[in-house]
Scaffold this motif. Structure first.
Motif, PDB file in Angstrom:
ATOM      1  N   GLY A 579      -0.620   7.665  -8.297  1.00 24.63           N
ATOM      2  CA  GLY A 579      -1.600   7.031  -9.142  1.00 24.63           C
ATOM      3  C   GLY A 579      -1.235   5.648  -9.627  1.00 24.63           C
ATOM      4  O   GLY A 579      -2.000   5.020 -10.370  1.00 24.63           O
ATOM      5  N   VAL A 580      -0.069   5.164  -9.241  1.00 22.54           N
ATOM      6  CA  VAL A 580       0.377   3.834  -9.650  1.00 22.54           C
ATOM      7  C   VAL A 580      -0.005   2.829  -8.566  1.00 22.54           C
ATOM      8  O   VAL A 580       0.257   3.048  -7.369  1.00 22.54           O
ATOM      9  CB  VAL A 580       1.902   3.811  -9.888  1.00 22.54           C
ATOM     10  N   ALA A 581      -0.636   1.747  -8.988  1.00 26.59           N
ATOM     11  CA  ALA A 581      -0.994   0.692  -8.030  1.00 26.59           C
ATOM     12  C   ALA A 581       0.265   0.106  -7.414  1.00 26.59           C
ATOM     13  O   ALA A 581       1.223  -0.218  -8.133  1.00 26.59           O
ATOM     14  CB  ALA A 581      -1.800  -0.390  -8.730  1.00 26.59           C
ATOM     15  N   LYS A 582       0.267  -0.010  -6.114  1.00 25.82           N
ATOM     16  CA  LYS A 582       1.473  -0.431  -5.407  1.00 25.82           C
ATOM     17  C   LYS A 582       1.333  -1.862  -4.896  1.00 25.82           C
ATOM     18  O   LYS A 582       0.280  -2.264  -4.412  1.00 25.82           O
ATOM     19  CB  LYS A 582       1.759   0.507  -4.233  1.00 25.82           C
ATOM     20  N   GLY A 583       2.416  -2.579  -5.024  1.00 21.88           N
ATOM     21  CA  GLY A 583       2.463  -3.898  -4.430  1.00 21.88           C
ATOM     22  C   GLY A 583       2.648  -3.816  -2.930  1.00 21.88           C
ATOM     23  O   GLY A 583       2.796  -2.732  -2.358  1.00 21.88           O
ATOM     24  N   THR A 584       2.639  -4.953  -2.286  1.00 21.16           N
ATOM     25  CA  THR A 584       2.865  -5.012  -0.843  1.00 21.16           C
ATOM     26  C   THR A 584       4.135  -5.795  -0.562  1.00 21.16           C
ATOM     27  O   THR A 584       4.583  -6.620  -1.368  1.00 21.16           O
ATOM     28  CB  THR A 584       1.685  -5.697  -0.135  1.00 21.16           C
ATOM     29  N   VAL A 585       4.749  -5.514   0.581  1.00 18.75           N
ATOM     30  CA  VAL A 585       5.978  -6.191   0.984  1.00 18.75           C
ATOM     31  C   VAL A 585       5.735  -6.876   2.326  1.00 18.75           C
ATOM     32  O   VAL A 585       5.362  -6.219   3.307  1.00 18.75           O
ATOM     33  CB  VAL A 585       7.168  -5.215   1.086  1.00 18.75           C
ATOM     34  N   GLU A 586       5.911  -8.187   2.335  1.00 25.85           N
ATOM     35  CA  GLU A 586       5.811  -8.958   3.567  1.00 25.85           C
ATOM     36  C   GLU A 586       7.218  -9.305   4.059  1.00 25.85           C
ATOM     37  O   GLU A 586       8.135  -9.468   3.253  1.00 25.85           O
ATOM     38  CB  GLU A 586       5.009 -10.240   3.334  1.00 25.85           C
ATOM     39  N   THR A 587       7.350  -9.426   5.363  1.00 23.08           N
ATOM     40  CA  THR A 587       8.658  -9.700   5.955  1.00 23.08           C
ATOM     41  C   THR A 587       8.624 -11.030   6.699  1.00 23.08           C
ATOM     42  O   THR A 587       7.718 -11.283   7.508  1.00 23.08           O
ATOM     43  CB  THR A 587       9.066  -8.578   6.917  1.00 23.08           C
ATOM     44  N   LEU A 588       9.613 -11.870   6.403  1.00 21.01           N
ATOM     45  CA  LEU A 588       9.725 -13.191   7.022  1.00 21.01           C
ATOM     46  C   LEU A 588      11.066 -13.301   7.734  1.00 21.01           C
ATOM     47  O   LEU A 588      12.064 -12.708   7.318  1.00 21.01           O
ATOM     48  CB  LEU A 588       9.638 -14.292   5.967  1.00 21.01           C
ATOM     49  N   GLU A 589      11.099 -14.086   8.787  1.00 20.65           N
ATOM     50  CA  GLU A 589      12.365 -14.457   9.424  1.00 20.65           C
ATOM     51  C   GLU A 589      12.704 -15.865   8.973  1.00 20.65           C
ATOM     52  O   GLU A 589      11.915 -16.796   9.177  1.00 20.65           O
ATOM     53  CB  GLU A 589      12.265 -14.380  10.948  1.00 20.65           C
ATOM     54  N   PHE A 590      13.859 -15.999   8.355  1.00 19.16           N
ATOM     55  CA  PHE A 590      14.239 -17.263   7.732  1.00 19.16           C
ATOM     56  C   PHE A 590      15.407 -17.883   8.488  1.00 19.16           C
ATOM     57  O   PHE A 590      16.459 -17.250   8.664  1.00 19.16           O
ATOM     58  CB  PHE A 590      14.616 -17.014   6.270  1.00 19.16           C
ATOM     59  N   ASP A 591      15.229 -19.102   8.959  1.00 17.05           N
ATOM     60  CA  ASP A 591      16.240 -19.816   9.739  1.00 17.05           C
ATOM     61  C   ASP A 591      16.814 -20.938   8.873  1.00 17.05           C
ATOM     62  O   ASP A 591      16.094 -21.863   8.489  1.00 17.05           O
ATOM     63  CB  ASP A 591      15.601 -20.386  11.008  1.00 17.05           C
TER      64      ASP A 591
END
Length: 820
Positions: A579-591
């Motif tokens: 019942g808790v609103a969930k955030g989202t997780v984005e993934t980046l490749e960092f050079d």
């Protein structure tokens, strides 16, 4: 192979010095004979001392410390020739080569090499390589790269060179440690440069004769062996073993050994001749070691794979070969392996982790706890004959044997041991680590008393009945005593855990005639600790009777059981809630250009981010992969935001690279700080709707990740006003002095701190993480910083750190906090 001519320059006065040596009519000391120990691993480079009937007496024998002297830190072992013992050490200001009278321990001379090589990442100050004695010269290879020849009589320099400046060698992480050898007139040293892996020098002048190989070298040393009737050099690099001509450096064959270069002992692979034309390599890592055979072909030689074994692995000790069997360490356990098949003959917890040589058919073992043991070298079982306590401080050096004496050293002392008649030896009882049994009046003690006094057939029913009624494990009594137990089929149970020193393993005590193993501890009423078992030497398991387990990166096996005392309250902020609103997780490749590598970045966006135009404060978390997956920080953020305990925030989880231990706190800390501030922050601020100012940024991390967070903020003032560290790494010699000086010498910044550390954190060998953290907090308060600091009765790891991530976030992003 290529010849580079005379690469090494000679010092002024060398010609005169050589003339004196060569024309002297009387040599100062006799040539090396079979009873000497002129170099690491002895006369024949096989770890075997020369001598018969050393340990053979109808009446038995004992060990007696003949002399013991104070010596500074260092890992060099002791070379002994003609009544003279030579080693290297540090007094924490300078590194030295020192010569002692082998009979009395009196100093004859010392040569100052350079300022001390400072230990780091858990290592201690001082040299690692062992001096080589040949005729009237002593050769020493210093950790910073100086290769030196000294006059044995007075310690005066004859010639020197520097392998970094003159040979383009790359210094290993812990400094140069390889031990040179001499073949004829050639001094052979593994220098470790690409194209210059192994070098042959004129032993009298230091002039380069040849150089060969295209491999890096860490902590390996060359040997010689007879290969199908031909004397050959064997040199191990990080990838290859080379068979070479010692006079010309011509490569005769090569073999890719596939050793694990990143694991314990994996970069200190030293070859052991284990039969005719056969070589054993202990690779390090869980894969163990391997044998290969050198075969004669129509056009030369080739090396072919033989057997592999897990019987000898993960140790800095180099095995010895005797009568068809190899004796060495499998992790912390002394082991015996059949050299014909690779099958383990036995493993033994006694005498404890250490270093071994072979003398007169017996193993001579110096443990890291400073005990000396003599045991029969037999494939039947570990059979100890005699032992004694020599040092009360850490040892990390194999013994030497010369002229009837055993020579040993610790990180503070050096000693000579005589083999004597039993009544002259004053033997000291030496036992393995024992866990003290506590609370003798408790129910658990009562059970043990009943079992011990019961007949053999009655013991098991008593235990079965007790364990059937016991509801939880470990067994907690009076909210003060904790009994960790293992009840089941096993021959040996070792314990790892926060209740022990870092890296320590202790055997649980087995109740005679039963399968019950136990260890007891007195703990604080709110203590919470992780632990795990090693079953029968090789199998890492959690406590099968304890249902509470957690993932861990700091105990073998990757999982740990949880010991929690009655007053410890388990938080639930990191649990996933319905019942808790969930955030989202984005993934980046960092050079990163600043640090020259790539890494993964996970970005947490709070629930509702996509539907709003708001800007958000940000938190940057080092060791972000573990913080996300093991500390479960996205769950914490979801729960705290949903319950209005904190404002919505963006979290940036920076996943550690394979060299983050260097990037965060050691040699690459400046590049990491630059990458963090000049590359990562701008990219995140451009891509996401952050409040792009210092007042709305938190840098945080655990261990070295906490170090990196604080270091970046002070190296680049005005980038963040909120800093948090958990069990932060301030270890001296591994960046501790540098971050302390940075904070101490900086103007007071507009930053607030949160710091916590554990009662049962990293410790052992005279250090404790909590002491470093307490000292750093004292410095911060002297500089008038706002610091929230606390010590918790927990251990070191993500399962502990996650218990307080809510406190960190509420301190800085709580709803009552006002930010610009």
């Amino acid at each position: 192979m290529k010849s580079l001519g005379r690469l090494y320059g000679l010092r002024d006065g060398l010609t005169v010095a050589l003339t004196v040596l060569l024309l002297s009519s009387i040599l100062w000391a006799k040539e090396t004979d079979g009873s000497d120990w002129p170099r690491w691993r002895g006369q024949m480079l096989d770890g075997k001392g020369q001598g018969e009937n050393v340990f053979r007496s109808d009446d038995g024998f004992g060990l007696k410390v003949t002399w013991k002297k104070t010596l500074g830190s260092g890992y060099a072992s002791i070379s002994v020739v003609g009544g003279q013992a030579v080693t290297m050490f540090s007094d924490s200001t300078f590194d030295y080569v020192v010569a002692l009278d082998a009979e009395t321990g009196d100093e004859q001379w010392r040569f100052k090499i350079d300022s001390t090589y400072v230990g780091h990442n858990g290592s201690h100050n001082g040299p690692i390589s062992t001096p080589l004695i040949d005729g009237d010269l002593v050769y020493a290879f210093a950790p910073k790269g100086q290769l030196i020849a000294l006059n044995r009589e007075n310690g005066k320099m004859v010639w020197s060179s520097h392998v970094i400046d003159e040979h383009k060698a790359s210094i290993p992480f812990y400094g140069f440690s390889t031990v040179p050898i001499i073949e004829g007139d050639v001094l052979v040293v593994e220098t470790g440069g690409i194209g210059t892996t192994i070098s042959g020098l004129n032993k009298m002048t230091g002039e380069l004769l040849w150089t060969a190989g295209n491999d890096t070298v860490q902590y390996q040393s060359p040997i010689t062996m007879n290969v199908h009737g031909q004397n050959q050099l064997l040199c191990v690099g990080d990838r290859f073993v080379y068979g070479m001509s010692p006079t010309t450096g011509d490569k005769l064959w090569e073999y890719e050994h596939k050793g694990n270069r990143r694991s314990r002992g994996g970069r200190s692979i030293n070859p052991v001749v284990a039969g005719e034309n056969r070589v054993f390599l202990a690779h390090g890592g869980s894969g163990g070691g391997a044998q290969f055979e050198i075969k004669k072909t129509d056009d030369g030689f080739k090396a072919e794979d033989g057997w592999t074994t897990t019987g000898i692995k993960q140790s800095y000790d180099t095995a010895v070969f005797h009568d068809g069997y190899l004796y060495g360490y499998s992790n912390r356990f002394l082991s015996c392996v059949d050299a014909a098949t690779g099958k383990a003959a036995w493993k033994s917890r006694p005498p404890g982790d250490g270093f071994s040589i072979l003398v007169d058919g017996h193993l001579v073992i110096l443990t890291k706890q400073g005990t000396l043991h003599i045991a029969e070298a037999t494939p039947e079982k570990y059979t100890e004959v005699v032992s004694t306590q020599v040092f009360d401080n850490l040892t990390w050096t194999p013994p030497s044997f010369a002229n009837g004496k055993i020579y040993v050293r610790s990180l503070r002392e050096i000693a000579a041991i005589d083999v004597v008649a039993p009544d002259a030896s004053r033997p000291a009882a030496v036992t393995d680590i024992k866990i003290e049994y506590l609370n003798p009046d408790g129910d658990f003690a009562g059970l043990l008393k009943k079992v011990e006094s019961a007949a053999d057939g009655e013991k098991k029913p008593l235990l079965d009945a007790y364990f059937a009624k016991q509801k939880s494990f470990p067994i907690i009594e009076d909210n003060r005593f904790a009994h960790i137990v293992f009840y089941g089929e096993a021959n040996d149970i070792g314990l790892f855990g926060d209740m022990l020193n870092s890296g320590q393993e202790a055997p649980l005590t087995q109740v005679a005639g039963t399968n019950l193993f136990f260890g007891s501890f007195e703990l604080e009423s709110d203590a919470r600790l992780d632990y795990a078992f090693r079953k029968d030497f090789d199998n890492f398991v959690t406590d099968p009777r304890n249902t509470h387990t957690v993932p861990t990166a700091f105990l073998p096996g990757g999982q740990a059981s949880v010991l929690q005392m009655d007053e410890w309250k388990r938080p639930n902020h990191f649990e996933e809630s319905e019942g808790v609103a969930k955030g989202t997780v984005e993934t980046l490749e960092f050079d990163s250009k600043a640090i020259g590598n790539k890494r993964t970045i996970h970005v947490y966006l709070p629930a509702g981010y996509g539907d709003s135009k708001d800007r958000y404060p940000s938190v940057y978390v080092n060791y972000g992969g573990n913080a996300k997956d093991m500390a479960l920080m996205p769950n914490t953020l979801d729960n705290l935001i949903a319950s209005n305990r904190i404002r919505p925030v963006i979290a940036v989880f920076s996943v550690a690279s394979q060299t983050s231990f260097r990037e965060y706190a050691r040699g690459q800390r400046d590049q990491h700080a630059q990458m963090f501030v000049e590359e990562l922050l701008p990219q995140i601020d451009e891509k996401y709707r952050t409040l792009a100012n210092a007042e709305n940024r938190l840098f945080m991390g655990a261990d070295e990740g906490g170090y990196a967070a604080i270091y970046a903020a002070f190296k680049y003032p005005g980038t963040a006003t909120m800093l948090a560290g958990q069990s932060t790494h301030f270890f001296p010699g591994s960046g501790g002095e540098e971050i302390t000086a940075l904070v101490e010498n900086s103007d007071k910044l507009d930053v607030d701190f949160y710091l916590d550390w554990a009662t049962y954190g990293q410790r052992g060998g005279g250090f404790h993480w909590k002491d470093f953290n307490v000292a750093f907090v004292k410095l911060l308060k002297e500089k008038s910083y706002d610091v929230s600091a606390r010590q918790v009765n927990e251990g070191f790891g993500w399962a502990s750190w996650r218990n307080r991530t809510d406190e960190i976030l509420e301190k800085f992003f709580g709803m009552n906090q006002t930010k610009k």
